[in-house]
Design an enzyme around this catalytic site. Sequence first.
Site, mmCIF file in Angstrom:
data_model
loop_
_atom_site.group_PDB
_atom_site.id
_atom_site.type_symbol
_atom_site.label_atom_id
_atom_site.label_comp_id
_atom_site.label_asym_id
_atom_site.label_seq_id
_atom_site.Cartn_x
_atom_site.Cartn_y
_atom_site.Cartn_z
ATOM 1 N N PRO A 26 0.748 -1.066 -0.242
ATOM 2 C CA PRO A 26 -0.014 -0.016 -0.070
ATOM 3 C C PRO A 26 0.816 1.191 0.019
ATOM 4 C CG PRO A 26 0.018 -0.973 2.218
ATOM 5 C CD PRO A 26 0.753 -1.867 1.329
ATOM 6 N N ARG A 58 -0.850 4.865 -1.194
ATOM 7 C CA ARG A 58 -1.664 5.878 -0.888
ATOM 8 C C ARG A 58 -2.347 5.734 0.258
ATOM 9 N NH1 ARG A 58 -4.163 8.687 -5.207
ATOM 10 N NH2 ARG A 58 -3.546 6.905 -6.518
ATOM 11 N N CYS A 60 1.326 29.112 -15.618
ATOM 12 C CA CYS A 60 0.509 29.347 -17.153
ATOM 13 C C CYS A 60 0.130 28.322 -17.728
ATOM 14 C CB CYS A 60 1.810 30.177 -18.009
ATOM 15 S SG CYS A 60 2.488 31.544 -17.024
HETATM 16 C C1 LIG Z 1 2.154 2.404 -7.129
HETATM 17 C C2 LIG Z 1 2.173 0.961 -6.671
HETATM 18 C C3 LIG Z 1 1.610 0.475 -5.543
HETATM 19 C C4 LIG Z 1 0.947 1.575 -4.727
HETATM 20 O O1 LIG Z 1 -0.140 1.796 -4.938
HETATM 21 P P1 LIG Z 1 -1.321 2.809 -3.994
HETATM 22 O O2 LIG Z 1 -2.625 2.744 -4.711
HETATM 23 O O3 LIG Z 1 -0.565 3.918 -3.803
HETATM 24 O O4 LIG Z 1 -1.556 1.692 -2.896
HETATM 25 C C5 LIG Z 1 1.850 -1.039 -5.469
HETATM 26 N N1 LIG Z 1 2.542 -1.803 -5.955
HETATM 27 C C6 LIG Z 1 3.165 -1.367 -7.267
HETATM 28 C C7 LIG Z 1 3.858 -2.538 -8.104
HETATM 29 C C8 LIG Z 1 2.942 -0.024 -7.511
HETATM 30 O O5 LIG Z 1 3.231 0.273 -8.719
#
Ligand SMILES: *Cc1c(COP(=O)(O)O)cnc(C)c1O
Length: 432
Positions: free
Chosen positions: A289, A291, A357
Amino acid sequence: MHHFTYQNGSLYCEGVNLEELASETGTPAYVYSASTISENFRRLDSALSPLNHEICYAAKANSNLSILHLLAKQGAGFDIVSSGELFRVKKAGGSPAHCTFAGVGKTAEEIRYALESDIYSFNVESEEELLRIDSIAGSCGKKAPVAIRVNPDVDAQTHKFISTGKSKNKFGIGIDRAEAVYSDAASLKNVSLRGIQTHIGSQILTTAPFAEAAAKLAPLVKKLKDRHGLEFFSFGGGLGIIYSDALESASPSWWETRSPEDKRITPEDYAAAIIPHLAPLEMRILFEPGRFLVGNAGVLLSEVQYIKKTPAKHFTVVDAAMNDLIRPALYEGYHQIVPLRESQATPTLMDVVGPVCESGDFFAQDRELPLLAPGDRIALMSAGAYGFAMSSQYNSRPLLPEVLVKGTRAELARTRQSYDDLIAGEKIVELE
Ligand SMILES: *Cc1c(COP(=O)(O)O)cnc(C)c1O
């Protein structure tokens, strides 16, 4: 779910008055709540406790050293997508032995650096990458631990730029080819097959896509585990957060009063949807995770500069811009906007825009917000993930400060860049 609340009419992050903080740091500035991040981590960790699991924070969401350090102390591993992120994790006190390295374009130099750092696993995105890792590992005298990313072809029902698990996306190898690729990989001398990986997308707000991916992949994972002795299955990240009612979602009662159609995903819902498919595998399950852990834990503070009225629009011009927070311009991302001093002013239809801009430089369009005046300060909520991390110096705007708050304490985790920082590494070249 987070610690941004009004207290006596002022917006606070934990025990810190944000108006006072903004006067000290200036605006724009990012502010993060350490307790929110720790609590999110513990809540997810505990929801997943029926599984033998590890949470590998996706560092790309917010890679400030203090945040990486905080999560390392909580016991997180890390999901990294570049050698720069690996460097950061090491500087922040994280262990490479708990790092998985994802990404479709790993360079030879990045692979070498990761091998020398003894990372836990490369999450491999193609056969070509597998061959490159095998050859580099051979030349370093190492055996590279790998997992292959399998694309389950499920629809994550999210924005097209952050959907990654459909067969038309650039990520992973198709589920129908996985067994063959694993068999080929097993014959490579300098590679050891350690796991299997998937990640279907980001900002996913319902359990169905996760359950579908888990159900679809479980039989394959079991077969590959038995055949190749895989020790882990990484299930990726993607758990979505609240953007539209971010402030209200601080209150647990807000969650309870949601209607069934509006029930946003919680860590417990997520766990309940996938554990029945993952527990029988009897493997180590990794989660990535980004986000979810940091998104609601951060805000971007900004100050109103001008009110500009045209026959068609009421523009509130603020001092933050798309270079500081690009989600609205890039993904049509929504951020709730709240004044730092609670306002009873009549809601007015307005656009909130930055000074850059570009017509894409907006934070809100045709949104009803309390009337603001020059000098008023606002918070753009839910800016902790993919906020600062995606910022740039476009329009020669120095990168912003980042403040970490815990209780009543606030410390700069990054200072505001100076004009000298803007031109660092540059020189005037005269060739004629
Ligand atoms: C970006 C990414 C994540 C994290 O995604 P979230 O939506 O921020 O939890 C996890 N694994 C991989 C391979 C990613 O590219």
